[in-house]
Write an enzyme that holds these catalytic residues in place. Structure first.
Site, PDB file in Angstrom:
ATOM      1  N   ALA A   8       0.980  -1.081  -0.130  1.00  0.00           N
ATOM      2  CA  ALA A   8       0.198   0.034   0.158  1.00  0.00           C
ATOM      3  C   ALA A   8       0.642   1.478  -0.016  1.00  0.00           C
ATOM      4  O   ALA A   8       2.033   1.066   0.510  1.00  0.00           O
ATOM      5  CB  ALA A   8      -1.103   0.046   1.334  1.00  0.00           C
ATOM      6  N   CYS A   9       0.467   2.485  -0.716  1.00  0.00           N
ATOM      7  CA  CYS A   9       0.983   3.839  -0.426  1.00  0.00           C
ATOM      8  C   CYS A   9      -0.018   4.587  -0.583  1.00  0.00           C
ATOM      9  O   CYS A   9      -1.157   4.510  -0.663  1.00  0.00           O
ATOM     10  CB  CYS A   9       2.119   3.797  -1.793  1.00  0.00           C
ATOM     11  SG  CYS A   9       1.072   3.819  -3.509  1.00  0.00           S
ATOM     12  N   PRO A  10       0.386   5.954  -0.188  1.00  0.00           N
ATOM     13  CA  PRO A  10      -0.366   7.170   0.005  1.00  0.00           C
ATOM     14  C   PRO A  10      -1.379   7.287  -1.241  1.00  0.00           C
ATOM     15  O   PRO A  10      -2.714   7.481  -0.901  1.00  0.00           O
ATOM     16  CB  PRO A  10       0.358   8.202   0.203  1.00  0.00           C
ATOM     17  CG  PRO A  10       1.706   7.727   0.678  1.00  0.00           C
ATOM     18  CD  PRO A  10       1.776   6.240  -0.099  1.00  0.00           C
TER      19      PRO A  10
END
Length: 100
Positions: A8-10
């Site tokens: 997951a990333c922003p």
């Protein structure tokens, strides 16, 4: 060895999916069984089942944000890294999982 992973990333676009791809490629080279759940812009994809988690030797969380549904990993061996660490050296990340 069996690993389940969450990436997951922003923004949930590039790094989420690039990290998932790198983990899958490197796991294949090392003969490691891996299932990767992505928590990206499209929501949760390839969601890990409770059975997947229970049968895994290690839970690898490659994330730059708080992941959803983290409580399901309680009692598992967890290794946390950033997506950048995976993109720079997936080989090292997976070898660290083997050591746990």
């Amino acid at each position: 060895m069996k690993i389940v992973a969450v990436t997951a990333c922003p923004t949930g676009i590039a790094h989420t999916y690039m990290a998932a791809d790198e983990l899958q490629k490197e796991a294949s080279k090392q003969n490691i069984s891996i299932k990767v759940e992505t928590q990206g812009a499209m929501g949760i994809e390839n969601q890990l089942s409770l059975s997947d988690i229970a049968n895994a030797d290690v839970v690898l969380i490659a994330s730059d944000i708080e992941i959803k549904q983290r409580a399901r990993f309680t009692g598992s061996t967890i290794h946390c890294v950033t997506t950048e660490e995976v993109l720079v050296d997936a080989y090292r990340v997976l070898n660290r999982c083997k050591e746990l």
